[in-house]
Design an enzyme around this catalytic site. Structure first.
Site, PDB file in Angstrom:
ATOM      1  N   CYS A  92      12.394  21.933  11.533  1.00  0.00           N
ATOM      2  CA  CYS A  92      11.383  21.335  10.664  1.00  0.00           C
ATOM      3  C   CYS A  92      10.843  20.001  11.389  1.00  0.00           C
ATOM      4  CB  CYS A  92      11.839  21.315   9.408  1.00  0.00           C
ATOM      5  SG  CYS A  92      12.530  22.871   8.845  1.00  0.00           S
TER       6      CYS A  92
ATOM      7  N   HIS B 171       7.709  16.675   5.841  1.00  0.00           N
ATOM      8  CA  HIS B 171       7.762  18.043   5.961  1.00  0.00           C
ATOM      9  C   HIS B 171       7.997  18.486   4.414  1.00  0.00           C
ATOM     10  CE1 HIS B 171       9.616  21.628   6.626  1.00  0.00           C
ATOM     11  NE2 HIS B 171      10.807  21.310   6.276  1.00  0.00           N
TER      12      HIS B 171
ATOM     13  N   ASN C  69       7.710  26.590   2.746  1.00  0.00           N
ATOM     14  CA  ASN C  69       7.965  25.792   3.707  1.00  0.00           C
ATOM     15  C   ASN C  69       8.011  26.511   5.075  1.00  0.00           C
ATOM     16  OD1 ASN C  69       9.739  24.738   5.673  1.00  0.00           O
ATOM     17  ND2 ASN C  69      11.524  24.250   4.202  1.00  0.00           N
TER      18      ASN C  69
END
Ligand code: COA
Length: 359
Positions: A129, A284, A315
């Site tokens: 990520c 993020h 996500n």
């Protein structure tokens, strides 16, 4: 006798641009919308629980045939258009991904060929990520160091391909998509110093281990010929469960909440600005609760727009920051040319934050 070098030892050095900036961004969201109701047909949960604990309302999953390279290409084209350059003008491609289904070769060379940027240096970055922010840092240094003029940075994931639909800890969060940025020369600083690092003591908190022994055992039991070719073949014999992503949710949650706000503050300090100077905060999109907790720690002024793309996108790991950036610009939530603080963090554990001038 001591050996002496042949020449003077002096080499020519490459000269890059004085500064770098992001010239364009683009995003690609797969068509298929997965609602919380659909997720609740796989796991024992509820729409209310998922919204409260993660902030996700819907997420996008790619079609079976849609690959990481397909999605990357779809995100790259609008980014090139916004940057006002053609693919032929690119001098390097960096793809941040952990879901390209080949250990090797990387996705980036194929993407280069698809885009018509044949021959450019092209490689993948495995920083989960944080991959997009790692890529922006690398690209900026390449432009300033003189090894490239325009660099395409992609964050792309097909997390659905490594998600265990029946895992209550991950299946409601993870999603697919791609985001792209074109980094190139600038007259003024457009990408602030990156604050980045890793924490290998928590190496196993988010991991995908390919269970090849189990896969081959199950493969042999099926009426199949040959060997599995890539991770897409893990569908066969239901062997995919042997290789899905596992996450120690609470440990990751605590780490992100406590450790990332100081990293963000350092990125602001290194860029020589304060939180009040920001036009956007683009963390993020891991989990809405993590975003809210980071905001409290950072003491960000209330009027600064905060990316909350996770509600509709889920996500998407490396893709989440460029996707959120693209949305905020498209919807007019942030000004072009404004300052955005972005921070990526995830499996490794790894993290990276920098302040950027929005294209
Ligand atoms: C995944 C996450 C939402 C789980 O929440 P949590 O509060 O840690 O959940 P726990 O596993 O401790 O379980 C708490 C309770 O919720 C229940 N629960 C767990 N998953 C559930 C689900 N999907 N639906 C409904 N209930 C669930 C558990 O059974 C438990 O119930 P109990 O208290 O009656 O025993 C949370 O840990 C998280 O957001 N972690 C960070 C994940 C993340 O952002 N990762 C990306 C980083 S890059």
């Amino acid at each position: 006798m001591t050996l002496q070098p042949k020449g003077t030892g002096q080499l020519a050095s490459s000269d890059g641009a004085r500064h770098s900036r992001i010239h364009g961004v683009g995003g690609y969201r797969p068509e298929r919308v997965i609602t919380n109701e659909e997720v609740c047909t796989w796991i024992d949960s509820s729409d209310e629980w998922i919204r409260q604990r993660s902030g996700v309302v819907t997420r996008r999953w790619a079609a079976e045939h849609e690959s990481v390279v397909d999605m990357a290409e779809a995100a790259a084209r609008p980014a090139l258009e916004m940057a006002g350059i053609s693919a032929a003008q690119l001098s390097a491609i960096v793809v941040a991904t952990v879901t390209h289904p080949f250990q090797t070769p990387a996705a980036a060379p194929l993407l280069a060929t698809r885009l018509g940027a044949d021959g450019v240096p092209a490689f993948d970055v495995s920083a989960a990520c944080a991959g997009y922010c790692y890529g922006i840092s690398l690209a900026s240094d390449m432009v300033r160091g003189g090894s490239a003029e325009y660099v395409l940075v992609i964050g792309v994931e097909k997390l659905s391909s490594i998600t265990d639909k029946h895992d209550r800890g991950t299946s409601f969060i993870l999603a697919d998509g791609a985001g792209a940025a074109v980094v190139g020369p600038s007259d003024t600083p457009g990408i602030g110093p990156t604050v980045w690092g890793s924490d290998g003591t928590n190496w196993e908190t988010i991991s995908q281990r390919v269970g090849w022994d189990e896969i081959l055992r199950r493969w042999d039991q099926e009426e199949t010929t040959g060997q599995p070719q890539d991770w897409s073949d893990l569908e066969v014999a239901g062997a995919r469960e042997a290789s899905t992503l596992k996450m120690a949710g609470q440990t990751v949650f605590r780490w992100a909440v406590w450790s990332m706000a100081p990293v963000c503050q350092q990125a602001l300090d290194k860029a020589g600005i304060t939180a009040a100077d920001l036009d956007a905060f683009i963390p993020h999109q891991a989990n809405m609760r993590i975003i809210d907790a980071m905001l409290k720690q950072l003491k960000l002024p209330d009027d600064i727009p905060v990316a909350r793309d996770i509600a509709e996108t889920g996500n998407t790991s490396a893709a989440s920051i460029p996707l959120a950036t693209e949305r905020m610009l498209r919807e007019g939530e942030v000004p072009r040319g404004g300052l955005a603080l972005q921070v990526g963090f995830g499996a490794g554990l790894v993290f990276a934050a920098q302040v950027v001038v929005l294209p």
